[in-house]
Enzyme design. Sequence first.
Site, PDB file in Angstrom:
ATOM      1  N   ASN A  84       2.937  -1.717  -5.134  1.00  0.00           N
ATOM      2  CA  ASN A  84       2.101  -0.663  -5.987  1.00  0.00           C
ATOM      3  C   ASN A  84       2.187  -1.616  -7.323  1.00  0.00           C
ATOM      4  O   ASN A  84       3.191  -2.031  -8.014  1.00  0.00           O
ATOM      5  CB  ASN A  84       2.895   0.576  -6.206  1.00  0.00           C
ATOM      6  CG  ASN A  84       2.840   1.557  -5.080  1.00  0.00           C
ATOM      7  OD1 ASN A  84       1.992   1.284  -4.359  1.00  0.00           O
ATOM      8  ND2 ASN A  84       3.971   2.191  -4.815  1.00  0.00           N
ATOM      9  N   HIS A  90       1.113   4.460  -8.604  1.00  0.00           N
ATOM     10  CA  HIS A  90       2.445   5.169  -8.122  1.00  0.00           C
ATOM     11  C   HIS A  90       3.532   4.036  -8.285  1.00  0.00           C
ATOM     12  O   HIS A  90       4.499   4.286  -7.699  1.00  0.00           O
ATOM     13  CB  HIS A  90       2.346   5.359  -6.636  1.00  0.00           C
ATOM     14  CG  HIS A  90       3.172   6.311  -6.210  1.00  0.00           C
ATOM     15  ND1 HIS A  90       4.313   6.046  -5.977  1.00  0.00           N
ATOM     16  CD2 HIS A  90       3.226   7.626  -5.920  1.00  0.00           C
ATOM     17  CE1 HIS A  90       5.225   7.012  -5.569  1.00  0.00           C
ATOM     18  NE2 HIS A  90       4.343   7.967  -5.290  1.00  0.00           N
ATOM     19  N   HIS A  97       7.878  -5.401  -6.360  1.00  0.00           N
ATOM     20  CA  HIS A  97       8.343  -4.989  -5.131  1.00  0.00           C
ATOM     21  C   HIS A  97       7.402  -4.984  -3.983  1.00  0.00           C
ATOM     22  O   HIS A  97       6.576  -4.348  -4.359  1.00  0.00           O
ATOM     23  CB  HIS A  97       9.427  -4.121  -5.338  1.00  0.00           C
ATOM     24  CG  HIS A  97       8.702  -2.686  -5.811  1.00  0.00           C
ATOM     25  ND1 HIS A  97       8.842  -2.618  -7.162  1.00  0.00           N
ATOM     26  CD2 HIS A  97       8.429  -1.532  -5.478  1.00  0.00           C
ATOM     27  CE1 HIS A  97       8.355  -1.497  -7.385  1.00  0.00           C
ATOM     28  NE2 HIS A  97       8.217  -0.925  -6.514  1.00  0.00           N
ATOM     29  N   HIS A  99       7.145  -2.928  -0.566  1.00  0.00           N
ATOM     30  CA  HIS A  99       7.862  -2.080   0.310  1.00  0.00           C
ATOM     31  C   HIS A  99       7.563  -2.445   1.863  1.00  0.00           C
ATOM     32  O   HIS A  99       6.572  -2.702   2.019  1.00  0.00           O
ATOM     33  CB  HIS A  99       7.412  -0.447   0.331  1.00  0.00           C
ATOM     34  CG  HIS A  99       7.517   0.209  -1.139  1.00  0.00           C
ATOM     35  ND1 HIS A  99       8.582   0.943  -1.362  1.00  0.00           N
ATOM     36  CD2 HIS A  99       6.710   0.049  -2.259  1.00  0.00           C
ATOM     37  CE1 HIS A  99       8.435   1.495  -2.559  1.00  0.00           C
ATOM     38  NE2 HIS A  99       7.383   0.785  -3.337  1.00  0.00           N
TER      39      HIS A  99
END
Length: 139
Positions: A84, A90, A97, A99
């Site tokens: 994101n 979001h 990063h 996810h």
Amino acid sequence: MTIFSKIIRGEIPSHKVYEDEHVFAFLDISPLSRGHALVIPKEEKATLDELSDESAAAIGRVLPRICRAVMRATGATAYNVLQNNGAAAHQAVYHVHFHIIPKTADGRGLGIDWKSGKLEPDAGRDLAARIAELLAAGD
Ligand code: 5GP
């Protein structure tokens, strides 16, 4: 500096799964599913477009490996990699990063509300040409 820099430095505890010169990976504190992990560069940049080639290459080299380990450890066979950028997309922590979110047998994982449109040929041609032009100019 964000909370992730403190995690890298060990000032805030985390469940670390991987570390090298450029990359750190750990379990997400609020997992969408078992095995939800975060892979981050040590370089302090807010969004992916700001990242150096060196950090980007280092993440690219280990991301598939970390995905494999998460899948093997959890037994999941499907997963999403989510990245994101910006509040509207979001992002809550302004340190790049990725996810890794397993889709687990209990149905947990990333929910996707994918409202697709239609790419019109003329608009597509113009837009692709503009992006290619910017890339060729080294942007
Ligand atoms: P974003 O919405 O910015 O893409 O996601 C940030 C993620 O970081 C969230 O999934 C959140 O649970 C995770 N997170 C935020 N603070 C911490 C923390 O202190 N430790 C860990 N392990 N994860 C965190």
